[in-house]
Design an enzyme around this catalytic site. Structure first.
Site, mmCIF file in Angstrom:
data_model
loop_
_atom_site.group_PDB
_atom_site.id
_atom_site.type_symbol
_atom_site.label_atom_id
_atom_site.label_comp_id
_atom_site.label_asym_id
_atom_site.label_seq_id
_atom_site.Cartn_x
_atom_site.Cartn_y
_atom_site.Cartn_z
ATOM 1 N N GLY A 18 0.752 -1.241 0.000
ATOM 2 C CA GLY A 18 0.000 0.000 0.000
ATOM 3 C C GLY A 18 0.782 1.290 0.000
ATOM 4 O O GLY A 18 0.294 2.311 0.489
ATOM 5 N N ASN A 20 1.371 3.103 -2.613
ATOM 6 C CA ASN A 20 0.607 4.000 -3.484
ATOM 7 C C ASN A 20 -0.619 4.526 -2.755
ATOM 8 O O ASN A 20 -0.964 5.708 -2.866
ATOM 9 C CB ASN A 20 0.202 3.274 -4.770
ATOM 10 C CG ASN A 20 1.294 3.299 -5.808
ATOM 11 O OD1 ASN A 20 1.640 4.348 -6.313
ATOM 12 N ND2 ASN A 20 1.847 2.146 -6.110
ATOM 13 N N LEU A 87 -4.251 -7.066 -7.635
ATOM 14 C CA LEU A 87 -3.759 -8.087 -8.568
ATOM 15 C C LEU A 87 -4.851 -8.943 -9.212
ATOM 16 O O LEU A 87 -4.546 -9.864 -9.973
ATOM 17 C CB LEU A 87 -2.743 -8.988 -7.841
ATOM 18 C CG LEU A 87 -1.524 -8.257 -7.278
ATOM 19 C CD1 LEU A 87 -0.575 -9.241 -6.602
ATOM 20 C CD2 LEU A 87 -0.802 -7.472 -8.376
ATOM 21 N N LYS A 88 -6.124 -8.610 -8.933
ATOM 22 C CA LYS A 88 -7.205 -9.411 -9.505
ATOM 23 C C LYS A 88 -7.814 -8.692 -10.725
ATOM 24 O O LYS A 88 -7.843 -7.468 -10.778
ATOM 25 C CB LYS A 88 -8.316 -9.627 -8.465
ATOM 26 C CG LYS A 88 -7.884 -10.334 -7.212
ATOM 27 C CD LYS A 88 -7.630 -11.806 -7.438
ATOM 28 C CE LYS A 88 -8.911 -12.544 -7.769
ATOM 29 N NZ LYS A 88 -8.641 -14.013 -7.966
ATOM 30 N N LEU A 89 -8.325 -9.483 -11.694
ATOM 31 C CA LEU A 89 -9.044 -8.889 -12.827
ATOM 32 C C LEU A 89 -10.420 -8.449 -12.325
ATOM 33 O O LEU A 89 -11.096 -9.205 -11.626
ATOM 34 C CB LEU A 89 -9.199 -9.932 -13.946
ATOM 35 C CG LEU A 89 -9.665 -9.415 -15.311
ATOM 36 C CD1 LEU A 89 -8.623 -8.474 -15.911
ATOM 37 C CD2 LEU A 89 -9.924 -10.585 -16.261
ATOM 38 N N ASN A 104 -6.004 2.445 -12.982
ATOM 39 C CA ASN A 104 -4.996 1.544 -12.412
ATOM 40 C C ASN A 104 -3.610 2.152 -12.582
ATOM 41 O O ASN A 104 -3.366 2.849 -13.576
ATOM 42 C CB ASN A 104 -5.038 0.190 -13.138
ATOM 43 C CG ASN A 104 -3.988 -0.786 -12.631
ATOM 44 O OD1 ASN A 104 -3.854 -1.005 -11.436
ATOM 45 N ND2 ASN A 104 -3.194 -1.339 -13.559
ATOM 46 N N HIS A 106 0.408 1.193 -13.025
ATOM 47 C CA HIS A 106 1.261 0.063 -13.430
ATOM 48 C C HIS A 106 2.722 0.525 -13.453
ATOM 49 O O HIS A 106 3.005 1.617 -13.961
ATOM 50 C CB HIS A 106 0.857 -0.449 -14.811
ATOM 51 C CG HIS A 106 1.613 -1.659 -15.248
ATOM 52 N ND1 HIS A 106 1.338 -2.918 -14.773
ATOM 53 C CD2 HIS A 106 2.656 -1.802 -16.112
ATOM 54 C CE1 HIS A 106 2.174 -3.786 -15.320
ATOM 55 N NE2 HIS A 106 2.988 -3.134 -16.122
ATOM 56 N N ASP A 147 -4.228 -4.260 -17.746
ATOM 57 C CA ASP A 147 -3.260 -3.267 -18.247
ATOM 58 C C ASP A 147 -3.467 -2.837 -19.691
ATOM 59 O O ASP A 147 -2.533 -2.387 -20.353
ATOM 60 C CB ASP A 147 -1.821 -3.814 -18.113
ATOM 61 C CG ASP A 147 -1.485 -4.267 -16.711
ATOM 62 O OD1 ASP A 147 -0.728 -5.243 -16.572
ATOM 63 O OD2 ASP A 147 -2.014 -3.650 -15.771
ATOM 64 N N GLU A 176 5.524 6.545 -9.410
ATOM 65 C CA GLU A 176 4.122 6.134 -9.256
ATOM 66 C C GLU A 176 3.403 7.016 -8.238
ATOM 67 O O GLU A 176 2.286 7.468 -8.468
ATOM 68 C CB GLU A 176 4.055 4.672 -8.794
ATOM 69 C CG GLU A 176 4.520 3.647 -9.803
ATOM 70 C CD GLU A 176 4.432 2.242 -9.233
ATOM 71 O OE1 GLU A 176 5.461 1.554 -9.194
ATOM 72 O OE2 GLU A 176 3.320 1.868 -8.789
HETATM 73 C C1 GRF Z 1 3.218 -1.007 -7.472
HETATM 74 O O1 GRF Z 1 4.438 -1.052 -8.156
HETATM 75 C C2 GRF Z 1 2.088 -0.942 -8.465
HETATM 76 O O2 GRF Z 1 2.396 -0.288 -9.666
HETATM 77 C C3 GRF Z 1 1.892 -2.369 -8.772
HETATM 78 O O3 GRF Z 1 2.028 -3.032 -7.532
HETATM 79 C C4 GRF Z 1 2.932 -2.288 -6.726
HETATM 80 C C5 GRF Z 1 2.164 -2.060 -5.465
HETATM 81 O O4 GRF Z 1 2.811 -1.327 -4.609
HETATM 82 N N1 GRF Z 1 0.606 -2.645 -9.393
HETATM 83 P P1 GRF Z 1 2.109 -0.784 -3.275
HETATM 84 O O5 GRF Z 1 1.260 -1.912 -2.701
HETATM 85 O O6 GRF Z 1 1.268 0.391 -3.654
HETATM 86 O O7 GRF Z 1 3.244 -0.422 -2.395
#
Ligand code: GRF
Length: 192
Positions: A18, A20, A87-89, A104, A106, A147, A176
């Protein structure tokens, strides 16, 4: 356009630590444009849940992330959805409900180095193996495929000589954190 009283209510979907989410919580702390209204995880041990609770944000842990009804109800009241390390669709019916309001983040410059299985360290290993001179972060709209949705914004970072997947991942993660908060605020202004 959405009916708006107060900041746009953002739901954040997570699976991991988490960072982000934390960047978003910090960026929106005093915002009148948008606020994180709920954090939804597909696993109870996602570190992101602790960050949400520390910030006083309600959380939901999905019993079955493949059950669209459960996700629809967890998203009740949300006006915008952010996938931050989820990580889920996402089920097509949920994508349809939030078309143009679900994004999202990436850790690569899509359309390259994305798709099923392309997450975490694997992405950075693939970038280094390709000999690419730059990588970066991408924010895109979510559609029915991993993606592949329309790209909203990207921030590039240089691949440095001697980079390892971890050193590259760390530099991309900083990009990010900057990019995600900016896009969330821009989109919240646009949809309200
Ligand atoms: C990040 O690099 C994001 O782009 C990817 O998973 C990672 C998650 O990081 N999808 P966090 O859980 O936000 O630290």
């Amino acid at each position: 356009m959405i009916e708006r009283e107060g900041p746009v209510r953002v739901a954040v979907l997570v699976s991991g630590g988490g960072t982000n989410l934390q960047a978003l919580l910090d960026a929106l702390r005093d915002s009148h444009i948008a606020r994180v209204a709920r954090v939804i995880a597909n696993r109870p041990d996602a570190g992101a849940l602790e960050r949400a609770r520390s910030a006083g944000v309600p959380t939901t842990v999905l019993r079955d992330a493949d059950d669209p009804a459960e996700l629809h109800s967890a998203l009740a009241g949300a006006q915008m959805v952010v996938l931050a390390g989820y990580l889920k669709l996402v089920h097509a019916s949920v994508v349809a409900r939030f078309r143009g309001r679900m994004i999202n983040i990436h850790p690569a410059l899509l359309p390259d180095f994305g798709g099923p299985g392309m997450y975490g360290r694997r992405v950075h290993e693939a970038v280094l193996a390709s000999g690419a001179k730059e990588s970066g972060a991408t924010v895109h709209f979510v559609d029915e495929e991993f993606d592949r949705g329309a790209i909203i914004a990207q921030e590039k970072v240089r691949v440095e000589p001697g980079d390892t997947p971890d050193t590259l991942a760390a530099r991309v993660l900083e990009a990010e954190h900057r990019l995600l908060s900016k896009v969330v605020l821009d989109l919240a202004r646009r949809i309200s």
